[in-house]
Design an enzyme around this catalytic site. Structure first.
Site, mmCIF file in Angstrom:
data_model
loop_
_atom_site.group_PDB
_atom_site.id
_atom_site.type_symbol
_atom_site.label_atom_id
_atom_site.label_comp_id
_atom_site.label_asym_id
_atom_site.label_seq_id
_atom_site.Cartn_x
_atom_site.Cartn_y
_atom_site.Cartn_z
ATOM 1 N N GLU A 193 0.742 -1.208 -0.034
ATOM 2 C CA GLU A 193 -0.064 0.023 -0.062
ATOM 3 C C GLU A 193 0.844 1.339 0.044
ATOM 4 O OE1 GLU A 193 -3.216 -0.218 3.179
ATOM 5 O OE2 GLU A 193 -4.083 -1.632 1.959
ATOM 6 N N GLU A 204 -5.220 -8.122 -0.558
ATOM 7 C CA GLU A 204 -5.913 -8.018 0.713
ATOM 8 C C GLU A 204 -7.463 -7.920 0.413
ATOM 9 O OE1 GLU A 204 -4.526 -5.218 3.609
ATOM 10 O OE2 GLU A 204 -2.574 -5.704 3.260
#
Ligand code: AHR
Length: 528
Positions: free
Chosen positions: A191, A313
């Site tokens: 991320e 995710e």
């Protein structure tokens, strides 16, 4: 219009008209792509009680000689996770892997800044690899692209994958592991588009750093597969597709996957909006697929496969999101109910429908932290979301995803927030039936169906357009007394129930009624 519908309803009730069944048509010749087993992965992060007090609990009477909780491990093995990502997550962006190897007593305690804990480093690379071997799954490691260096990333690959000779390979041997771990999957950070990420970079800076890390890691072990950090920041002021474009442009010759993340929730308690959230994952998949296709038309990849998407995710996460519930040793301990299990079923259907481009997915996470398994010191229970994931992981791979035709009533959502901190969505014509299907060379066919309807069972004609259904369908259903029903230590209200087999004879059509708010997996045969 309403009066007209009332008249139709009255006529149906009086037997004057027959309600039209919903229809699901499958054609075993109309395929999308091979369903990769890695669609059913999970994720272990040093966060809350996922590692410590989750999979690893030395001293607990329920743990084995390695400190692994045996009851947790049994539930993990039954879940059949096909690939497990480690060690983060946000954690990895300030994790230095050398802290977690060597004699346990020499390992440093560190401040864990992502989730505000003290990290003992008693569990690290080798402990995770011991675990992975015990449960029989594929490891997937993430390197630190935040505060870490490209040299550190290279040294980690040397430590884990090089048999002997250089310093870090020899260090692994000194640590008691004579053979390399041969970790194949490595992601280049986590991320990195998120302002919350330690060492967050802009797209250009990330792409350059990731490219150089990739170079060193591939020089160390050319057989590894690399995953670039795609966009995870879908807040209204972010520009996620621009991030994806810049990263793919720079890394299009180098990486094997682009990682995407998505968490959804139901903060306003609107069941039908919530049920539609997996379709947004599908929209994002289509958008990124277009971008990848364009990049692949200009890439120089030799014999390599095209870049695939790894949804590494995804889950439901909105309850444990406050400052207190996101930090410390009991962070992110979300408890799930039936509607959450149905949303997960929808996610899994969306992944299978897009099996040509999605080749990996990891439910975040594995134990305690937004997870399908929940453990306390003296026992565990399986959360509602465990059951659809288990059905998919045990059945839905190794064949061709089918391009299914679905005809059912539909609804429109309101404009709604997908989850906390997420952008908004509004969807039209959301079908009550959400379907994916897979066909194997041996004739087995699998049809996965979510009935999103809150009140009505939907009588549905299943139609086989090439060949015939034969024999019987095994029927597995995940359902519960109501959509808010959940599981806990006192019992499981939501789980998989094997229903009576459905006789299909030898024909092209069979009718089945999918119960309200349910997930059903049908497993049968087609003869061509
Ligand atoms: O899974 C929980 C967190 O969600 C991960 O650490 C991070 O990558 C994401 O924001």
């Amino acid at each position: 219009m309403t009066r007209c519908l009332t008249l139709v309803a009255l006529l149906i009730a009086a037997g004057g008209l027959t309600a039209q069944n919903a229809r699901i048509k499958i054609d075993v010749d109309r395929t999308v792509g091979n369903v990769h087993e890695h669609l059913y992965g999970n994720f272990v992060e040093h966060l809350g009680r996922c590692v410590y007090g989750g999979i690893y609990d030395p001293g607990n009477p329920l743990s084995d000689e390695n400190g692994f909780r045996t009851d947790v491990m049994e539930a993990v093995v039954d879940l059949n996770p096909t690939i497990v990502r480690y060690p983060g997550g946000n954690f990895v962006s300030n994790y230095h892997w050398k802290d977690g190897v060597g004699p346990v007593d020499d390992r440093p305690d560190r401040m864990e800044l992502a989730w505000n804990r003290l990290e003992s480093n008693h569990f690290g690379t080798n402990e995770f690899m011991d675990y992975v071997k015990e449960i029989g799954t594929e490891p997937y490691f993430s390197v630190n692209m935040g505060t870490g260096t490209i040299e550190e990333a290279q040294q980690w690959v040397e430590y884990t994958n090089v048999k002997e000779g250089p310093y870090y390979a020899e260090l692994r041997k000194q640590h008691g592991y004579p053979e390399p771990h041969n970790i194949k999957y490595w992601s280049l950070g986590n991320e990195m588009d998120g302002f919350w990420q330690m060492g967050h970079l802009n797209a250009e800076d990330y792409a350059k750093k990731a490219r150089e890390a990739a170079k060193l890691m591939q020089l160390t072990d050319p057989s590894i597969k690399l995953i670039a950090a795609g966009a995870s920041n879908f807040r209204p002021d972010a520009n996620p597709m621009e991030w994806n474009r810049v990263v793919l442009e720079e890394l299009k010759d180098v990486v094997d996957y682009l990682a995407l993340h998505m968490y959804v929730g139901n903060p306003n308690d609107n069941y039908y909006n919530f049920m539609a959230t997996p379709l947004v994952l599908e929209q994002r998949t289509h958008l990124v697929k277009g971008l990848i296709d364009e990049m692949m038309s200009r890439a120089d990849r030799g014999e390599r496969d095209p870049i695939y998407i790894a949804w590494d995710e995804y889950n439901i996460w909105y309850r444990w999101r406050s400052e207190e519930t996101m930090t410390g040793t009991r962070a992110l301990e979300e408890k799930y109910n039936l509607e959450d299990a149905l949303v997960i079923s929808g996610f899994l259907n969306a992944l299978v429908r897009n099996a040509d481009v999605v080749k990996m997915a990891n439910m975040a996470q594995l134990v305690n932290v937004i997870a399908p398994i929940f453990a306390e010191e003296d026992g565990i229970f399986r959360q509602t979301i465990y059951y659809p994931l288990q059905l998919f992981a045990q059945n839905m791979h190794g064949g061709e995803s089918l391009d299914v035709y679905v005809d059912s009533d539909t609804y429109d959502t309101e404009r709604f927030f997908l989850g906390l901190g997420e952008s908004q969505a509004q969807l039209q014509d959301v079908p009550y039936l959400d379907v994916s299907a897979m066909y194997k060379e041996n004739g087995e066919v699998y049809i996965a169906v979510v009935n999103r309807h809150l009140e009505d069972a939907l009588a549905t004609d299943l139609i086989c357009q090439t060949g015939n259904f034969t024999g019987e369908f095994e029927v597995y259903e995940v359902n519960g007394p109501d959509i808010k029903a959940g599981n806990d230590f006192s019992g499981e209200q939501v789980r998989t129930v094997k229903k009576e087999n459905l006789a299909v004879g030898d024909g092209e059509r069979v009718t089945y009624s999918f119960p309200a708010h349910s997930f059903t997996l049908l497993k049968g045969k087609v003869s061509k």
